[in-house]
Design an enzyme around this catalytic site. Structure first.
Site, mmCIF file in Angstrom:
data_model
loop_
_atom_site.group_PDB
_atom_site.id
_atom_site.type_symbol
_atom_site.label_atom_id
_atom_site.label_comp_id
_atom_site.label_asym_id
_atom_site.label_seq_id
_atom_site.Cartn_x
_atom_site.Cartn_y
_atom_site.Cartn_z
ATOM 1 N N ASP A 161 0.868 -1.166 0.000
ATOM 2 C CA ASP A 161 0.000 0.000 0.000
ATOM 3 C C ASP A 161 0.908 1.220 0.000
ATOM 4 O OD1 ASP A 161 -2.612 1.337 0.343
ATOM 5 O OD2 ASP A 161 -1.749 1.953 2.255
ATOM 6 N N GLU A 245 -1.469 -0.970 -5.944
ATOM 7 C CA GLU A 245 -2.624 -0.325 -6.538
ATOM 8 C C GLU A 245 -2.142 0.715 -7.542
ATOM 9 O OE1 GLU A 245 -6.721 0.978 -4.291
ATOM 10 O OE2 GLU A 245 -4.793 1.421 -3.424
ATOM 11 N N ASP A 326 -3.379 0.668 6.942
ATOM 12 C CA ASP A 326 -2.556 0.458 5.752
ATOM 13 C C ASP A 326 -2.185 -1.011 5.543
ATOM 14 O OD1 ASP A 326 -2.712 3.191 5.484
ATOM 15 O OD2 ASP A 326 -0.775 3.555 6.441
#
Ligand SMILES: [Zn+2]
Length: 368
Positions: A161, A245, A326
């Protein structure tokens, strides 16, 4: 300059309803302009660099135009910015614009230049970009082909992340912060920027303050890049696959924080992952669809609804597991990445080393 002249000419012609071909733009901006006193210096510049500037301007203009007319998909492209004389300047030279003579770099029209090499070139370069940084330093950046150095397969995978406060948090629970020295440099930079804004326009003090900001800027950039290189390499080395991501689909991209996410070097980081994974025969995958990674419990899959950024730790309302925001997001990214991969492989989840060993395209095709 040439870049700006190209943009101006294209705009003028467009406003006047006149169509100009790419060769005509180049002829007017370079060939004809050389005979005017203001642009006589063009004759001194290597012509390959001038052509490159024309091409760059054409691409920038076309991207913007296609984006306006809806022909270009994806994020809206802004009007190309005019390049300023102050600040960073660059010139790209292809194969016939430069040569290497031992330690020296020969640049067309500029002659032989002594270079302080940061590392030896692994192979014959195909192009070079000469950059003049805002702080007055010159850099030469070469494009080279590099062979791969595959690492032996392993069966660990990780989701990361990428964030603001912390550089990265992994699904293993590791928190990778921006190093202290980098934060210290960023503070110095911020202070220098405030000092610059107080200096009087056009004064010698202002010029000095601007130079100081440029130097600190470079230091921050270099330190950040160095840290990003090391972090990306370590994660690629320790894991067969890394999932992250994509910025374009992340929840953050929809907020006004997106700008500072860019500043945090998110896209740079993802690019480094990509490069290193390819070089070492490992896999890097971006999650290309929006997942509410910080809302879903990675233990039971319940969606607990959106939470403000200030909420760092939460307990799942369905199963009671306590999550670091996170780490939980990173675990969801890992799961989404694995799901993406098994879809791409035709449904069946295969051992990670099989994918890497057989080469991606071949494996996928035979499975489909
Ligand atoms: Zn839960």
């Amino acid at each position: 300059m040439v870049f700006n002249d190209c943009l101006r000419l294209r705009e003028g012609c467009h406003a006047a309803g006149e169509k100009v071909s790419d060769t005509e733009v180049q002829r007017r901006v370079v060939t004809l302009a050389k005979h005017t006193p203001q642009r006589a210096w063009l004759a001194e510049a290597p012509s390959v660099a001038l052509v490159q500037a024309c091409n760059d301007a054409r691409r920038a203009y076309r991207n913007w135009f296609d984006s306006l007319s809806g022909r270009r998909k994806g994020r809206r492209v802004g009007h190309p910015a005019f390049r300023r004389k102050r600040g960073r300047q660059s010139m790209r030279l292809s194969r016939n614009g430069f040569a290497l003579h031992g330690e020296r770099l020969y640049v067309a029209k500029a002659g032989n230049i002594k270079v302080r090499w940061s590392r030896p070139l692994p192979s014959e370069p195909s192009s070079v970009t000469v950059i003049r940084e805002a702080d007055g330093r010159y850099y030469a950046s070469f494009v080279v082909e590099r062979g791969t150095a595959p690492l032996p397969p392993c069966d660990r995978e990780v989701g990361v992340d990428v964030g603001l406060g912390r550089l990265m948090v992994t699904s293993d629970g590791e928190i990778i912060a921006n190093p202290r020295f980098l934060r210290a440099r960023e503070r110095h930079l911020a202070r220098a920027q405030r000092a610059l804004s107080r200096k009087q326009e056009g004064s010698a003090n202002r010029a000095r303050a601007r130079h100081r900001v440029a130097v600190l800027h470079r230091k921050v950039r270099e330190a950040r890049l160095d840290h990003a290189h090391k972090t990306a390499l370590r994660l690629v080395r320790d894991n067969q696959a890394v999932y992250a991501e994509d910025l374009a689909v992340s929840g953050l991209a929809r907020t006004r924080l997106a700008k500072s996410v860019h500043d945090a070097g998110w896209s740079q980081l993802l690019r480094l992952f990509e490069e290193k994974a390819e070089h070492h025969g490992r896999e890097f995958r971006r999650i290309g669809r929006f997942e509410p990674t910080s809302q879903v419990c990675s233990a039971c899959g319940a969606n607990d609804g959106p939470k403000p950024l200030s909420v760092r730790i939460w307990a799942c309302g369905a199963c009671g597991v306590v999550h670091d925001r996170d780490v939980n997001a990173a675990r969801n990214i890992l799961a989404a990445g694995r799901a993406d991969k098994s879809n791409a492989c035709g449904g069946g989840v295969r051992p990670p080393h099989a994918v890497a060993a057989a080469g991606e395209a071949g494996t996928h095709r035979s499975a489909a």
